[in-house]
Design an enzyme around this catalytic site. Structure first.
Site, mmCIF file in Angstrom:
data_model
loop_
_atom_site.group_PDB
_atom_site.id
_atom_site.type_symbol
_atom_site.label_atom_id
_atom_site.label_comp_id
_atom_site.label_asym_id
_atom_site.label_seq_id
_atom_site.Cartn_x
_atom_site.Cartn_y
_atom_site.Cartn_z
ATOM 1 C CB THR A 38 -0.881 0.050 1.261
ATOM 2 O OG1 THR A 38 -0.038 0.169 2.415
ATOM 3 C CG2 THR A 38 -1.740 -1.188 1.405
ATOM 4 N N GLY A 40 2.992 4.432 0.508
ATOM 5 C CA GLY A 40 4.412 4.720 0.448
ATOM 6 C C GLY A 40 5.268 3.472 0.403
ATOM 7 C CB THR A 71 -5.902 -2.808 4.486
ATOM 8 O OG1 THR A 71 -6.020 -2.107 5.732
ATOM 9 C CG2 THR A 71 -4.664 -2.354 3.757
ATOM 10 C CE LYS A 142 -10.464 -15.624 15.681
ATOM 11 N NZ LYS A 142 -11.828 -15.064 15.689
ATOM 12 C CG HIS A 283 20.761 3.911 49.878
ATOM 13 N ND1 HIS A 283 21.006 2.819 49.075
ATOM 14 C CD2 HIS A 283 21.880 4.091 50.625
ATOM 15 C CE1 HIS A 283 22.226 2.339 49.332
ATOM 16 N NE2 HIS A 283 22.775 3.106 50.256
ATOM 17 C CD GLU A 337 27.908 3.781 41.299
ATOM 18 O OE1 GLU A 337 27.834 3.546 40.073
ATOM 19 O OE2 GLU A 337 28.461 3.027 42.119
ATOM 20 N NE ARG A 449 6.090 13.285 61.789
ATOM 21 C CZ ARG A 449 6.286 13.145 60.477
ATOM 22 N NH1 ARG A 449 7.172 13.920 59.860
ATOM 23 N NH2 ARG A 449 5.599 12.277 59.783
ATOM 24 C CG PHE A 474 -0.082 15.955 62.479
ATOM 25 C CD1 PHE A 474 0.266 15.100 63.536
ATOM 26 C CD2 PHE A 474 -1.217 15.652 61.743
ATOM 27 C CE1 PHE A 474 -0.481 13.978 63.833
ATOM 28 C CE2 PHE A 474 -1.967 14.523 62.037
ATOM 29 C CZ PHE A 474 -1.602 13.681 63.083
#
Length: 525
Positions: A38, A40, A71, A142, A283, A337, A449, A474
């Site tokens: 088809t 191009g 198609t 398929k 890390h 690294e 905390r 908080f």
């Protein structure tokens, strides 16, 4: 009839990306295969002197509607879907002048690449939604017991080798493998379209009812987080944003699983920071960060925040890396690294690669212009058996409230806002200490905390005097405030919302600490 070895007598070639297709067609033609094509693709093959049957000559129906319909015809899809081992299929094909097609070679319109381009219009995007290609791919896949379907130019060689000398044939195992790849392609393709359409939903809509992910394996890694774990990088469609996953790697060894995690954390931490900013990650958490008028100053300040942890870390910049900064980085006393930057100016690449022995191995990533995260993006987290999705935590739209008698001065406020932006990318419970827009101490991933405060204070040492503190959530008790004040903290920014807020504010007032409430939380598990 046997379905193991199926001869290729007719092949349909229709590809958007033309590289390699001429050589494939030449091998097919040499083996006596009739080639249907088809647009191009047909012109390329005809110009090379190959005999090509145009699709419209098969369908006896012209291409129309700007190529949207060419198609989609029974003589194409019947030729792909007919079972050669069922007599009534063969009889129906004969009655309607449908001849079998044994090979389909298709690659699709580059929808994902097009929608990633800045400024692409909706009409341009929609025209890149391939219909005929995926339809042929699915029909052929398929019916892979009888039809081979090639969607990846990397598999052209398989068909060329199948041509060999004389009649071209494919075996069932090859066709099954090609069919699996074909269905994976159409699934990714549809997922990219669905994701684009989801992004265009009006703001305020719920999270998608169905979340379709289309990913392809782009790289097999040496191993995962540990040597006994397998690892790989899977990519979605090209992104309009700066990402580590789609970065250009200029030099160094292949990125490891952990390199990707840390480099991504570095990029996200530096994204949206003001002025010339530099972040050093170890890390997945920042061990150094700074913002300055000049890039070299930002780097030196970030590195000095925790030079022990910075050794062997990942460093990211929010502006193109200049030569002066690269020269300062590339010394035997320092070692990185990975380096992440929008781009590399002048001789900065060469300086990093040759300035120290480790330069030959350092991974230098170019990610393109770094912009703040966009509202409405989805962040995904895998859990066993499922996936969690949430809006990405951009979290910059807030109006901090002065909760204490003393308001922060201008210097403290600038540091508090810088610290607040940093803690968004620190693992909870997250505490960051900042002074002069420089990270001097960080407590991350602790179960309480107060532990995070104490770790940040230990890291900051004498530099904590007059510094500020940000907390991602908080303070449930005043103990964290008291520990911070003992270390020298002068101002605090936190979400507020605890049942003991009054107790925490009172502790700040007694110690002369200024505190801002943001009203939003930055948990990062």
């Amino acid at each position: 009839m046997t379905v193991d070895q199926i001869p290729i007598r007719r092949a349909l070639l229709s590809v958007f990306e033309k590289e390699g297709v001429l050589e494939l067609a030449q091998a097919l033609a040499a083996a006596g295969v009739e080639i249907i094509s088809t647009g191009g693709t047909a012109r390329l093959l005809t110009d090379a002197g190959l005999a090509v049957t145009a699709v419209q000559d098969v369908t006896e129906f012209p291409e129309m509607m700007d190529g949207r319909v060419k198609t989609l015809h029974p003589r194409i899809h019947g030729g792909l879907l007919m079972r050669r081992d069922l007599e009534h299929h063969v009889q129906a094909a004969t009655a309607h002048d449908i001849r079998p097609i044994d090979l389909v070679v298709v690659n699709l319109y580059p929808f994902g690449d097009v929608v990633a381009r800045p400024g692409v219009t909706e009409d341009e995007a929609i025209e890149m939604i391939d219909i005929g290609g995926p339809s042929m791919v699915r029909s052929a896949a398929k019916n892979h017991r009888f039809v081979a379907v090639v969607t990846d130019p990397a598999d052209y060689g398989t068909i060329v080798r199948a041509c060999g000398e004389g009649e071209a044939r494919t075996d069932l195992a090859t066709r099954r493998t090609l069919a699996r790849k074909a269905f994976s392609l159409t699934a990714r393709y549809d997922a990219a379209i669905a994701a684009w359409m989801t992004e265009r939903e009006p703001e305020g809509e719920e999270l998608p009812e169905n979340l379709t992910l289309g990913l392809r394996r782009a790289q097999t890694l040496r191993y995962g987080e540990n040597p006994h774990q397998r690892g790989a990088l899977y990519l979605g469609a090209a992104s309009r944003e700066a990402t580590v996953a789609h970065a250009r790697q200029h030099s160094g060894k292949e990125l490891s699983f952990n390199n990707y995690l840390d480099a991504n954390a570095a990029l996200e931490a530096v994204r949206g920071l003001p002025d010339q900013a530099c972040v050093v990650i170890k890390h997945k958490n920042p061990c150094g960060a700074a913002s300055r008028a000049g890039q070299l100053d930002a780097f030196l300040a970030a590195y000095a925040g925790d030079p022990v942890s910075a050794f062997g870390g990942i460093v990211a910049f929010n502006r193109p890396l200049d030569e002066e900064t690269a020269r300062a980085m590339a010394t035997k006393e320092r070692f990185f690294e990975v380096v992440v930057a929008p781009s590399y100016e002048g001789a900065s690449l060469e300086l990093l690669q040759t300035g120290a022995k480790w330069g030959k191995n350092v991974r230098l990533l170019e990610v393109g212009p770094i912009e703040p995260a966009r509202e409405g993006e989805l962040e995904l987290r895998w859990i066993r058996g499922g996936l969690l999705a949430q809006d990405a935590d951009c979290g910059r739209d807030f109006d901090p409230e002065v909760a204490t008698r003393r308001a922060p001065d201008d210097r403290e406020r600038a540091d508090l806002l810088f610290a607040w932006d940093l803690c968004r990318n620190v693992t909870s419970n997250a505490i960051v200490f900042v002074k002069d827009r420089t990270l001097i101490g960080c407590g991350a991933g602790q179960m309480s905390r107060i532990d995070s405060v104490e770790i940040a204070a230990k890291k900051g040492g004498a530099a904590c005097k007059g510094a500020v503190m940000a907390s991602d959530a908080f303070f449930p008790f005043a103990d964290g405030i008291l520990a911070a004040q003992a270390a020298g903290i002068a101002a605090v920014i936190q979400p507020g919302g605890s049942m003991r807020d009054a107790e925490v504010v009172e502790a700040c007032d007694e110690k002369g600490i200024a505190m801002l409430f943001t009203g939003i939380r930055h948990f990062r598990h």
